[in-house]
Every structure is written in structure tokens, then in C-alpha cells.
Motif scaffolding. Structure first.
Motif, PDB file in Angstrom:
ATOM      1  N   GLU A 267       2.916   4.470   6.871  1.00 57.57           N
ATOM      2  CA  GLU A 267       3.183   5.219   5.640  1.00 57.57           C
ATOM      3  C   GLU A 267       2.489   4.618   4.417  1.00 57.57           C
ATOM      4  O   GLU A 267       2.714   5.077   3.295  1.00 57.57           O
TER       5      GLU A 267
ATOM      6  N   GLN B 169      -2.893   6.510  12.158  1.00 53.93           N
ATOM      7  CA  GLN B 169      -1.992   7.530  11.619  1.00 53.93           C
ATOM      8  C   GLN B 169      -1.947   7.482  10.095  1.00 53.93           C
ATOM      9  O   GLN B 169      -1.809   8.515   9.446  1.00 53.93           O
TER      10      GLN B 169
ATOM     11  N   LEU C  39      -2.612  10.561   7.657  1.00 53.67           N
ATOM     12  CA  LEU C  39      -1.631  11.001   6.657  1.00 53.67           C
ATOM     13  C   LEU C  39      -2.261  11.121   5.274  1.00 53.67           C
ATOM     14  O   LEU C  39      -1.832  11.939   4.463  1.00 53.67           O
TER      15      LEU C  39
ATOM     16  N   GLN D 241      -3.660  14.546   4.924  1.00 54.38           N
ATOM     17  CA  GLN D 241      -2.738  15.673   5.047  1.00 54.38           C
ATOM     18  C   GLN D 241      -2.247  16.271   3.736  1.00 54.38           C
ATOM     19  O   GLN D 241      -2.000  17.464   3.689  1.00 54.38           O
TER      20      GLN D 241
END
Length: 209
Positions: A27, A71, A75, A78
């Protein structure tokens, strides 16, 4: 305030530490934030969590770290896509024709208003259902990601065990080969020491040197 723990780390605690750190990597957070979060949950210092991660846990999750970094890159791409996908056009209110057909001076009936509001309610309900499905999908994705991290770590552990077994097997083969050569040499040596001589009756008898 609970005292800071200094006891040994359990497997569950290592797993929690790995999950939180990988989540922060995925994240875009920092490892220090992850250590502080885990420290609060386990009543350990962030320094202790950082030392445990760098000295032991990180080595078990090399594949998981690489996956989390990939990832994180995905992200970052996105938000633009999500903004495009979630853009909603302004609601167009269609004019309700008057009973007389005069669009300029006609009146809107109560029934028409009810139908229009029912349509809006159905759209809102459908949107709410889609949101619930999206949340379920995100939860499922997170669960699968945890499994992927665990499987990646397990794969690394099994690969190391396999290499160790292969090395032990090669060592065993080498030992067996050396033992076989020693037996062959001993047999040849014994054969060279054997000779025959004739006894009084004219028969050959084996004599060790």
C-alpha cells in the motif's frame, strides 16, 4: 500500560509481522509504520519488531516482498483507472408530458413523480448492491494474497530442504563409491597374495603369502 515483552517470538507473531509489513509495502507505507503497528499489537517495541524482521522473517518472505512491490506499482496506476470507471454522468431528468400534451404549460402528475422516484430508488439499490459485491471481492483478494505470501514462503522453505537433501544424497553416493573402490582394492590385494603349491599327493593347494 502493559510492560514491553522480551520473550521469544512465536510462529503466529512472525506471521503477523510478515502480513503487516507486506501490506505496508503493497500500500506504499513504510516499514517503520509497520513495525510500530505490530509493536502495539504484540506489546513489543518497534525496534524489536524491526530487528526480528531484518534478522529472520524477511529471509523467509523474499518472494512475498517481490510480489508486494509489484502490486504497489500496479496500485499506483489504478487511481486514474478508478476515476474513469467510477465517473458518473449527471442524472438526466426527462420531462414528463402533461395530460393535454402541452409541454410548455403542462403539469407533472403525482403518479409520474412516484414512478420517477421509484426508478431512482432502484438505481440506488443496484449501486449499493454493486458496492457490497466490490467489498466482498476486495476481501477475497486480500485473503488470496495472504495465501499467496504463505505459499511463496513455503515454496522457498521446501526448495531449501530439497537442496539440502540433494547435497546429502550426493555425499552418500560419494561415500558408497569410495567404499566400493576400497572393497575392490582389498579383493585384488587378496588375490595377489594367493598362490598354489603341490602337496605330497600331487594335488594343488592354495597358500596365503
Amino acid at each position: 500500560m502493559s510492560p514491553t515483552r522480551q520473550d521469544a517470538w512465536s510462529q503466529d507473531e512472525d506471521l503477523l509481522l510478515a502480513e503487516v509489513v507486506l501490506r505496508h509495502i503493497r500500500e506504499g507505507g513504510t516499514q517503520l509504520q509497520a513495525f510500530e503497528e505490530v509493536g502495539k499489537q504484540l506489546t513489543r517495541t518497534s525496534a524489536a519488531c524491526g530487528f526480528r524482521w531484518n534478522s529472520f522473517v524477511r529471509k523467509q518472505y523474499k518472494s512475498g516482498i517481490e510480489l508486494a512491490k509489484k502490486q504497489r506499482k500496479e496500485l499506483k496506476k489504478q487511481p486514474v483507472l478508478n476515476e474513469i470507471e467510477t465517473y458518473e454522468e449527471p442524472v438526466k431528468v426527462e420531462a414528463v408530458p402533461s395530460p393535454t400534451g402541452n409541454e410548455q404549460g403542462g403539469t407533472i402528475t403525482f403518479t409520474a413523480v412516484i414512478h420517477y422516484l421509484e426508478g431512482l430508488q432502484q438505481k440506488a439499490q443496484a449501486s449499493s448492491n454493486n458496492e457490497a459485491e466490490r467489498k466482498k471481492s476486495n476481501e477475497k483478494i486480500k485473503e488470496l494474497e495472504k495465501k499467496a505470501y504463505y505459499l511463496a514462503a513455503e515454496n522457498e522453505r521446501l526448495s531449501k530442504n530439497l537442496k539440502a537433501i540433494e547435497e546429502d544424497y550426493r555425499s552418500l553416493i560419494e561415500i558408497m563409491e569410495r567404499a566400493r573402490k576400497m572393497v575392490v582394492l582389498q579383493d585384488e590385494d587378496r588375490q595377489q597374495k594367493v598362490k598354489f603349491q603341490m602337496d605330497k599327493n600331487g594335488n594343488l593347494e592354495r597358500v596365503e603369502k
